[in-house]
Design a protein around this motif. Structure first.
Motif, short mmCIF file in Angstrom:
data_model
loop_
_atom_site.label_atom_id
_atom_site.label_comp_id
_atom_site.label_asym_id
_atom_site.label_seq_id
_atom_site.Cartn_x
_atom_site.Cartn_y
_atom_site.Cartn_z
N GLU A 10 54.27 16.95 -35.94
CA GLU A 10 52.75 16.29 -36.57
C GLU A 10 52.10 16.05 -35.48
N ILE A 11 53.40 14.56 -34.53
CA ILE A 11 52.36 14.53 -33.52
C ILE A 11 51.75 15.40 -32.04
N ILE A 12 52.81 16.69 -32.23
CA ILE A 12 52.47 17.95 -30.88
C ILE A 12 51.24 18.48 -32.15
N GLY A 13 50.86 18.33 -33.39
CA GLY A 13 49.75 18.94 -33.84
C GLY A 13 48.70 17.66 -33.90
N VAL A 14 48.86 16.93 -34.21
CA VAL A 14 47.72 15.94 -33.43
C VAL A 14 47.37 15.81 -32.46
N LEU A 15 48.00 16.28 -31.59
CA LEU A 15 47.63 15.96 -30.40
C LEU A 15 46.71 18.10 -29.79
N LEU A 16 47.46 18.31 -30.01
CA LEU A 16 46.56 19.77 -29.82
C LEU A 16 45.10 19.75 -30.53
N ILE A 17 45.08 19.33 -31.93
CA ILE A 17 43.48 18.92 -32.21
C ILE A 17 42.69 18.19 -31.38
N VAL A 18 43.34 17.14 -31.56
CA VAL A 18 42.24 17.04 -29.75
C VAL A 18 42.05 17.48 -28.85
N VAL A 19 43.46 18.02 -28.48
CA VAL A 19 43.16 19.09 -26.79
C VAL A 19 41.70 20.15 -27.41
N PHE A 59 41.96 25.88 -41.07
CA PHE A 59 42.77 26.00 -41.66
C PHE A 59 44.79 25.52 -41.60
N LEU A 60 44.48 25.67 -40.51
CA LEU A 60 46.08 24.81 -39.47
C LEU A 60 45.94 23.27 -39.43
N ALA A 61 44.25 22.55 -39.72
CA ALA A 61 44.25 21.30 -39.17
C ALA A 61 44.46 20.78 -40.58
N ILE A 62 43.36 21.83 -41.28
CA ILE A 62 43.83 20.61 -42.87
C ILE A 62 45.20 21.26 -43.78
N SER A 63 45.41 22.39 -43.49
CA SER A 63 46.96 21.79 -44.11
C SER A 63 47.82 21.01 -43.27
N GLY A 64 47.79 21.07 -42.30
CA GLY A 64 48.51 19.69 -40.74
C GLY A 64 48.68 18.29 -42.10
N VAL A 65 47.58 17.91 -42.11
CA VAL A 65 47.26 16.80 -42.91
C VAL A 65 47.36 16.80 -44.01
N MET A 66 47.21 18.24 -45.15
CA MET A 66 48.44 17.91 -46.16
C MET A 66 49.25 18.20 -45.88
N LEU A 67 50.23 18.72 -45.10
CA LEU A 67 51.88 18.84 -45.52
C LEU A 67 52.09 17.82 -44.16
N SER A 68 51.60 16.69 -44.12
CA SER A 68 51.83 15.40 -42.96
C SER A 68 53.09 14.41 -43.42
N ASN A 69 54.08 14.67 -44.03
CA ASN A 69 55.31 13.43 -44.09
C ASN A 69 54.92 12.06 -43.34
N HIS A 70 54.20 12.20 -42.29
CA HIS A 70 54.57 10.81 -41.08
C HIS A 70 53.54 10.44 -41.15
N PHE A 72 50.12 11.80 -40.96
CA PHE A 72 49.32 11.08 -42.59
C PHE A 72 49.73 11.17 -43.68
N ALA A 73 50.53 10.47 -43.57
CA ALA A 73 51.59 9.96 -45.37
C ALA A 73 50.83 8.69 -45.78
N PHE A 74 50.06 7.91 -44.93
CA PHE A 74 49.11 6.78 -45.51
C PHE A 74 48.08 7.69 -46.48
N LEU A 75 47.48 8.54 -46.35
CA LEU A 75 46.34 9.45 -47.40
C LEU A 75 46.85 9.52 -48.76
N GLY A 76 47.91 9.69 -48.80
CA GLY A 76 49.04 9.48 -49.70
C GLY A 76 48.50 11.19 -50.56
N ILE A 77 48.06 12.23 -50.09
CA ILE A 77 48.45 13.30 -50.18
C ILE A 77 49.62 14.14 -51.35
N GLU A 78 49.63 14.08 -52.72
CA GLU A 78 50.75 14.30 -53.46
C GLU A 78 50.81 16.18 -53.98
N SER A 79 49.94 16.98 -53.95
CA SER A 79 49.65 18.45 -55.05
C SER A 79 48.62 19.14 -53.45
#
Ligand SMILES: Cc1cc2nc3c(=O)[nH]c(=O)nc-3n(C[C@H](O)[C@H](O)[C@H](O)COP(=O)(O)O)c2cc1C
Lengths: 207, 186
Positions: A10-19, A59-70, A72-79
Motif C-alpha cells: 500500500e505504501i508503494i502504491g501511494v508513492l506511485l500515485i504521487v509520482v 481504476f487502479l488508484a480507486i480500487s487500491g484505496v478500496m482494498l487498503s487494509n492499512h 486507508f483503513a480509517f475510511l472504513g470501506i467495508e464493501s
C-alpha cells in the motif's frame, strides 16, 4: 498480499500515485492540447495509449484505496471488495502493458534526458568504437526483448489481461529478483514492439 | 531359528509402531456460493481433506467458526477482508480433541486474500504445536500455495512442502484431485 511486510504494497502504491500525479501535472499541456490541431496516425496511437493509461490509473488508484487494509483503513470501506479486487488485478496488468508502450513512444525523450543517447552516439569519439557500442546495445536490447516475450508467456500475463487467472500467483520458486528481471524484460519487449510499429507508421506518413 | 523369530518380532514391532503414529487432518472449508464452482454443499478443501484422511488413516477435524460466513461469495469476501485487516480471531466452535496428542498434523484451508482464513489462527493459537510436523494443503483459484509463512510463524512447527489444488478441480474433477493427493501423501 504477496509482500513479506503487508503494508509495503500500500505504501508503494501511494508513492506511485504521487509520482503519477506529479508526472501528469508536469505534462498538463499535453492534456490541454488534446482537442487542438490535426491527428495523424502517430498522434492517434499516442493519444490512445495515454488515454488507456489514464483509465487504468484511475481504476487502479480507486480500487487500491478500496482494498487498503492499512493506509486507508480509517475510511472504513467495508464493501465492494470483490469488484475492487478484480479491478485492481485487471487495471494493474493493462496499465503495466501500456506503461511499457508509453515508455517506447517516449524512448527518445527519456534517453536524451538521461544522456544515454549522447553516450551511445558519442562514445569515445572514434566512429568505429561508437558503432560498436550501437551494435552491442542493439544486441542487448534484442536479447532482453526475446527474454521478455518468454517471461510474458512463462508467467501467463495474457491470463491476467483476459481474467483467465482471477487471483494473483506470486511464484516463490522464481523469487523476487527474477520477478523484477522478468517484468523489466517485458517492458523492454513491449517498448521495442511499439518503437517498430511507430517507425513503420512514420515511414508511411512520409512516403 | 531364535534369531529369525527375533528379527521377525522387531520388524513386527516396527510396523505396529509405525501404524500407531497418530495423524490428524484439521481443516476449514466453506459451503454455499464460491468462486468458479457456484453453490456447493461440500467445501472444496473438505473434499481434499477427506481424501487425505482416507489415504493416511488420519482423524478428521473440521474447524468451524462460531458464526457462519455469508453465503454469497461477494459478501463473504468483504467479511474475510475486514477480518484480515483487523487481524481478527473469530470464535470457533468447541473442538473435542487435542491436536497436541497427534504426531503428524495435516492442516488444510482455502486461500483467502492470499492467507489462511482467520478462524485457522484462532484454532492454531489454542495449542502448542512447536516442533511438530505439519503438512499444509490448500485449495485456491489461482494463488497457489499461500499463507504458509504465517502458518509457520503462528505454530513454530516444522512445516513440510505443501499441496495446492484448484478449488474447482477438487469439486468437479475428483479423480484428478485424487491423483494429486496420492502423489503428495507418502
Ligand atoms: C473470501 C474468499 C477469499 C478468497 N481469496 C482467494 C485468494 O486470495 N486466492 C485464491 O487463489 N483464491 C481465493 N479464493 C478462492 C478459494 O480459495 C477457493 O474457492 C477455495 O477452493 C475454497 O475452498 P472451500 O470450498 O474449502 O472453502 C477466495 C475465496 C473466498 C470465499
Amino acid at each position: 498480499m504477496f509482500f513479506p511486510w503487508a503494508p509495503a504494497h500500500e505504501i508503494i502504491g501511494v508513492l506511485l500515485i504521487v509520482v503519477w500525479a506529479v508526472h501528469v501535472y508536469a505534462n498538463r499541456r499535453w492534456f490541454k492540447a488534446i482537442f487542438c490541431g490535426r491527428y495523424n496516425p502517430y498522434r492517434i496511437v499516442q493519444t490512445v495509449v495515454n488515454c488507456v493509461m489514464l483509465v487504468c490509473a484511475l481504476f487502479l488508484a480507486i480500487s487500491g484505496v478500496m482494498l487498503s487494509n492499512h493506509v486507508f483503513a480509517f475510511l472504513g470501506i467495508e464493501s465492494g471488495a470483490s469488484f475492487a479486487r478484480t479491478a485492481h488485478l485487471l487495471a494493474s496488468h493493462w496499465y503495466f502493458v501500456f506503461i511499457a508502450l508509453h515508455i517506447g513512444l517516449h524512448v527518445n525523450v527519456i534517453f536524451s534526458r538521461l544522456g544515454i543517447a549522447r553516450f551511445i552516439a558519442g562514445a569515445s569519439g572514434a566512429a568505429s568504437s561508437s558503432r560498436g557500442v550501437v551494435v552491442v546495445s542493439r544486441i542487448a536490447v534484442a536479447l532482453a526483448s526475446a527474454y521478455g516475450v518468454y517471461a510474458f508467456i512463462e508467467r501467463g500475463l495474457w491470463k491476467y489481461l483476459t481474467l483467465q487467472q482471477p487471483f494473483f500467483f506470486m511464484d516463490m520458486e522464481r523469487g523476487y529478483v527474477l520477478f523484477f528481471v522478468d517484468y523489466i524484460a517485458m517492458i523492454v519487449a513491449f517498448a521495442v514492439a511499439i518503437i517498430f510499429i511507430s517507425s513503420l507508421i512514420r515511414l508511411r506518413q512520409r512516403g | 531359528m531364535k534369531k529369525l523369530i527375533l528379527i521377525l518380532l522387531t520388524v513386527l514391532m516396527g510396523v505396529s509402531m509405525a501404524a500407531e503414529k497418530k495423524i490428524l487432518v484439521a481443516y476449514y472449508s466453506r459451503v454455499d456460493e464460491n468462486y468458479g464452482v457456484g453453490e456447493i454443499t461440500k467445501g472444496n478443501t473438505e473434499i481434499v481433506a477427506e481424501m487425505i484422511a482416507k489415504k493416511t488413516g488420519g482423524t478428521l477435524l473440521h474447524v468451524e467458526p462460531a458464526k457462519e460466513y455469508p453465503k454469497k461469495y461477494d459478501d463473504c469476501i468483504n467479511v474475510a477482508k475486514k477480518e484480515l485487516a483487523q487481524d481478527a480471531r473469530p470464535a470457533i466452535k468447541p473442538v473435542n480433541m487435542n491436536p497436541e496428542e497427534f504426531d503428524e498434523i495435516y492442516i488444510g484451508y482455502p486461500v483467502w486474500w492470499g492467507e489462511m482464513p482467520m478462524p485457522m489462527f484462532t484454532f492454531l493459537e489454542k495449542y502448542n504445536l512447536k516442533g511438530k510436523t505439519i503438512h499444509p494443503f490448500v485449495t485456491h483459484e489461482g494463488s497457489g500455495l499461500s499463507g504458509v509463512q504465517r502458518l509457520k510463524k503462528v505454530t513454530g512447527a516444522n512445516v513440510t512442502a505443501g499441496l495446492a489444488i484448484y478449488g474447482h478441480v477438487a469439486q468437479n474433477e475428483r479423480e484428478k484431485a485424487q491423483k494429486e493427493v496420492d502423489k503428495w501423501v507418502k
